[in-house]
Design an enzyme around this catalytic site. Structure first.
Site, PDB file in Angstrom:
ATOM      1  N   ASN A   1       3.716  -4.741  -3.556  1.00  0.00           N
ATOM      2  CA  ASN A   1       4.493  -4.760  -4.803  1.00  0.00           C
ATOM      3  C   ASN A   1       5.940  -5.216  -4.612  1.00  0.00           C
ATOM      4  OD1 ASN A   1       5.130  -2.283  -3.572  1.00  0.00           O
ATOM      5  ND2 ASN A   1       5.633  -1.351  -5.537  1.00  0.00           N
TER       6      ASN A   1
ATOM      7  N   GLU B   1       6.205   6.070   3.857  1.00  0.00           N
ATOM      8  CA  GLU B   1       6.713   6.116   2.478  1.00  0.00           C
ATOM      9  C   GLU B   1       5.533   5.817   1.574  1.00  0.00           C
ATOM     10  OE1 GLU B   1       9.458   7.209   1.446  1.00  0.00           O
ATOM     11  OE2 GLU B   1      10.594   7.257   3.320  1.00  0.00           O
TER      12      GLU B   1
ATOM     13  N   CYS C   1       6.520   2.139  -7.051  1.00  0.00           N
ATOM     14  CA  CYS C   1       6.259   3.479  -6.518  1.00  0.00           C
ATOM     15  C   CYS C   1       7.103   4.523  -7.229  1.00  0.00           C
ATOM     16  CB  CYS C   1       6.531   3.511  -5.023  1.00  0.00           C
ATOM     17  SG  CYS C   1       8.204   3.027  -4.598  1.00  0.00           S
TER      18      CYS C   1
HETATM   19  P1  NAD Z   1      -2.190   0.480   0.533  1.00  0.00           P
HETATM   20  O1  NAD Z   1      -1.932   1.812   1.102  1.00  0.00           O
HETATM   21  O2  NAD Z   1      -3.549   0.197   0.018  1.00  0.00           O
HETATM   22  O3  NAD Z   1      -1.884  -0.656   1.624  1.00  0.00           O
HETATM   23  C1  NAD Z   1      -0.631  -0.743   2.287  1.00  0.00           C
HETATM   24  C2  NAD Z   1      -0.800  -1.506   3.584  1.00  0.00           C
HETATM   25  O4  NAD Z   1      -1.605  -0.722   4.485  1.00  0.00           O
HETATM   26  C3  NAD Z   1      -1.514  -2.843   3.430  1.00  0.00           C
HETATM   27  O5  NAD Z   1      -0.894  -3.792   4.271  1.00  0.00           O
HETATM   28  C4  NAD Z   1      -2.925  -2.533   3.912  1.00  0.00           C
HETATM   29  O6  NAD Z   1      -3.633  -3.650   4.396  1.00  0.00           O
HETATM   30  C5  NAD Z   1      -2.662  -1.538   5.024  1.00  0.00           C
HETATM   31  N1  NAD Z   1      -3.773  -0.635   5.338  1.00  0.00           N
HETATM   32  C6  NAD Z   1      -4.827  -0.279   4.551  1.00  0.00           C
HETATM   33  N2  NAD Z   1      -5.598   0.623   5.189  1.00  0.00           N
HETATM   34  C7  NAD Z   1      -5.023   0.845   6.406  1.00  0.00           C
HETATM   35  C8  NAD Z   1      -5.335   1.705   7.504  1.00  0.00           C
HETATM   36  N3  NAD Z   1      -6.399   2.528   7.482  1.00  0.00           N
HETATM   37  N4  NAD Z   1      -4.510   1.706   8.578  1.00  0.00           N
HETATM   38  C9  NAD Z   1      -3.421   0.914   8.618  1.00  0.00           C
HETATM   39  N5  NAD Z   1      -3.076   0.068   7.598  1.00  0.00           N
HETATM   40  C10 NAD Z   1      -3.867   0.047   6.503  1.00  0.00           C
HETATM   41  O7  NAD Z   1      -1.084   0.250  -0.602  1.00  0.00           O
HETATM   42  P2  NAD Z   1      -0.901  -0.990  -1.581  1.00  0.00           P
HETATM   43  O8  NAD Z   1      -2.019  -1.011  -2.573  1.00  0.00           O
HETATM   44  O9  NAD Z   1      -0.610  -2.208  -0.806  1.00  0.00           O
HETATM   45  O10 NAD Z   1       0.468  -0.591  -2.325  1.00  0.00           O
HETATM   46  C11 NAD Z   1       0.536   0.317  -3.386  1.00  0.00           C
HETATM   47  C12 NAD Z   1       0.935   1.700  -2.889  1.00  0.00           C
HETATM   48  O11 NAD Z   1       2.162   1.635  -2.173  1.00  0.00           O
HETATM   49  C13 NAD Z   1       1.175   2.690  -4.009  1.00  0.00           C
HETATM   50  O12 NAD Z   1       0.589   3.915  -3.675  1.00  0.00           O
HETATM   51  C14 NAD Z   1       2.687   2.822  -4.064  1.00  0.00           C
HETATM   52  O13 NAD Z   1       3.162   4.041  -4.573  1.00  0.00           O
HETATM   53  C15 NAD Z   1       3.039   2.660  -2.627  1.00  0.00           C
HETATM   54  N6  NAD Z   1       4.428   2.268  -2.458  1.00  0.00           N
HETATM   55  C16 NAD Z   1       5.312   3.208  -2.004  1.00  0.00           C
HETATM   56  C17 NAD Z   1       6.652   2.890  -1.864  1.00  0.00           C
HETATM   57  C18 NAD Z   1       7.646   3.906  -1.373  1.00  0.00           C
HETATM   58  O14 NAD Z   1       8.725   3.518  -0.956  1.00  0.00           O
HETATM   59  N7  NAD Z   1       7.343   5.182  -1.408  1.00  0.00           N
HETATM   60  C19 NAD Z   1       7.092   1.605  -2.179  1.00  0.00           C
HETATM   61  C20 NAD Z   1       6.161   0.664  -2.627  1.00  0.00           C
HETATM   62  C21 NAD Z   1       4.827   1.007  -2.763  1.00  0.00           C
END
Ligand code: NAD
Length: 481
Positions: free
Chosen positions: A151, A247, A281
């Site tokens: 995002n 995060e 987020c």
């Molecule tokens: P996601 O958790 O599905 O994926 C994030 C990353 O992790 C991707 O690169 C993905 O390929 C990788 N990944 C997936 N499974 C994994 C595993 N088992 N081990 C290691 N890596 C793995 O999240 P998303 O759909 O890309 O993003 C949306 C989420 O991110 C929402 O929950 C949002 O709240 C969160 N977010 C949090 C913040 C914050 O600062 N707190 C900021 C932006 C987004």
């Protein structure tokens, strides 16, 4: 269509031996392929990390001035490209051009900020009284695995690669599979600016690539931003010797009480809930509203929602882009259907369908009222523009509702009473507290991070000195001349 250069390993842009790939399509026009990226495996990850392990020391030994110069040069490159990058970002991720431009402007600023931090990696001295010297030495942690979501595909990685490189670490970076082109653009700028091959690697792919990074014994630190589910899985895998920064998700609430200025509240809610099409987020997903003003506030927000101009983020006048992919649409529909069956009232029954030309992943801002604070819609992160109104009858009840989720990222209140504002900042269990501001949006030089299942809270993700603490390790040196 852009066929990506490949992974960046050992100073070369390389494709995996299998040449396997995956396509990313434009969420506004899913028949248009935007980028074709390598479908990497654990072999690629291990190759990348092995190279960093062997060659990382040269960057760690580079002077802080030099590291700062390189980061500033990368910032300059990205700043020059900001307009073109914004267009690519809209096509790959889906946000509006205005939202994308904010991101491509902020990313170079982040790198400049961290360049300054390279020069502020100071230690301390301690009095001994016996002529000896005790002091702390700060050193890079080693190899940092950076795993990021889609995002903010430039901004969030810049807040990981920037500080990690500023401190002299080597970084293996896995961008989201949804936004591989943005990952390549950031790495291209850093490489062009002079980050050596021993300090930076890029490996594209899906969850397996992230898993392989986390499992690799050579990795000293994992910095992850993404969902709470994936963050929790990572937390279960990393060893005690691997510092881990997570995060994660949020279920952010904005409180509007009987004393609140409703015009102000409506503007703040619209920004918080519907900016980035609800895919932030820190976006507002719950409005906790006093019963005395609930009807009027719902009416105003409903009007704002109906005025949204949904469409391709590159089209003139569009204020609300598509969701990022089919999975996001499925999740949106799941929660909209579930909320109705759990007794919530959909404010504008036809309002959540959107069908601009091109067959994109479009929905409209969607509002539910009379939401049960314990229902799925009030408890779980939807990460799309579905806003839940929860009615309360007092400040104390509002705070109980705000705190009654597993998340703790951001919470806000609209009030002109100073004492209530201060009390709210004490009462809510969230890492960010906003008074008369939307729950989303952050200052680039202020601490950022959540509580509870939103963040490990080990180190704040972006926080001046504390941010650099995650990327540095301390030794205490006892020295007798
Ligand atoms: P996601 O958790 O599905 O994926 C994030 C990353 O992790 C991707 O690169 C993905 O390929 C990788 N990944 C997936 N499974 C994994 C595993 N088992 N081990 C290691 N890596 C793995 O999240 P998303 O759909 O890309 O993003 C949306 C989420 O991110 C929402 O929950 C949002 O709240 C969160 N977010 C949090 C913040 C914050 O600062 N707190 C900021 C932006 C987004």
């Amino acid at each position: 269509m852009t066929r990506l250069k490949g992974n960046y390993i050992g100073g070369d842009w390389v494709w995996p031996a299998s040449a396997a790939s995956f396509d990313r399509t434009n969420p506004a026009r899913p028949d248009e392929v935007v980028s074709t990226a390598p479908e990497s495996t654990s072999t690629d990850v291990d190759d990348a990390i092995a190279h960093l392990s062997e060659h990382r020391h040269a960057w760690a030994a580079t002077s802080p001035e030099k590291r700062a110069d390189v980061l500033v040069a990368a910032a300059d490159i990205l700043a020059t490209q900001a307009q073109d990058l914004a267009v690519e970002l809209v096509r790959e991720e889906g946000k509006t051009l205005a939202e994308a431009t904010m991101e491509t402007t902020r990313t170079p600023q982040n790198l400049r900020f961290f360049a300054g931090e390279a020069l502020r990696m100071t230690g301390e001295t301690y009095p001994t009284g016996d002529g000896s010297l005790v002091f702390s030495r700060r050193e890079p942690v080693g190899i940092v695995a950076a795993i990021t979501p889609w995002n903010f595909p430039l901004n969030i990685p810049s807040r990981k690669l920037g500080p990690a490189l500023a401190a002299g670490n080597a970084v293996v970076f896995k961008p989201s599979e949804v936004t591989p082109l943005m990952g390549q653009r950031l790495v291209e700028a850093l490489v062009q600016a002079g980050v050596p091959s021993g300090a930076l690697a890029l490996v594209h792919g899906h969850a397996d690539v992230g898993r392989a990074m986390v499992a690799n014994d050579e990795v000293d630190a994992v910095t992850f931003t993404g969902s709470t589910e994936v963050g929790t899985a990572i937390h279960g895998v990393t060893g005690v010797d691997v510092r881990t920064q997570l995060e994660m998700g949020g279920k952010n609430a904005l409180v509007v009480l009987e004393d609140s200025d409703l015009d102000r509240a409506a503007a703040i809610i619209a920004k918080g809930a519907f900016g980035l099409s609800g895919q932030a987020c820190t976006g507002t997903s719950r409005v906790v509203v006093h019963e005395a003003v609930a009807d009027e506030l719902v009416r105003r927000i409903s009007q704002t929602a109906q005025a949204a101009r949904v469409g391709n983020g590159l089209d003139e006048g569009v204020t609300f882009g598509p969701l990022a992919n089919r999975a996001q649409i499925d999740k949106f529909c799941h929660y909209v259907e579930g909320a109705t069956s759990q007794g919530a009232v959909l404010v504008d029954p036809d309002g959540h369908q959107a069908d601009p030309p091109g067959g994109g992943y479009f929905v409209r801002p969607t509002i539910f009222r009379d939401v049960d604070p314990l229902s799925d819609l009030a408890q779980e992160e939807v990460f799309s523009p579905v806003l839940a109104f929860i009615t309360v009858s007092s400040y104390d009840e509002a705070v109980r509702v705000v705190n009654n989720t597993k998340y703790g990222l951001s919470a806000g209140i609209v009030t002109s009473e100073i004492s209530r504002a201060i009390r709210f900042s004490e009462d809510v269990a969230t890492g960010l507290v906003k008074v008369n501001q939307a729950t989303n949006g952050m200052a680039m030089n202020a601490p950022f991070g959540g509580m509870k299942h939103s963040s490990t809270q080990t180190f704040k993700e972006q926080a001046g000195a504390s941010m650099m603490s995650f990327y540095t390790t301390d030794k205490t040196v006892y020295f007798t001349p």
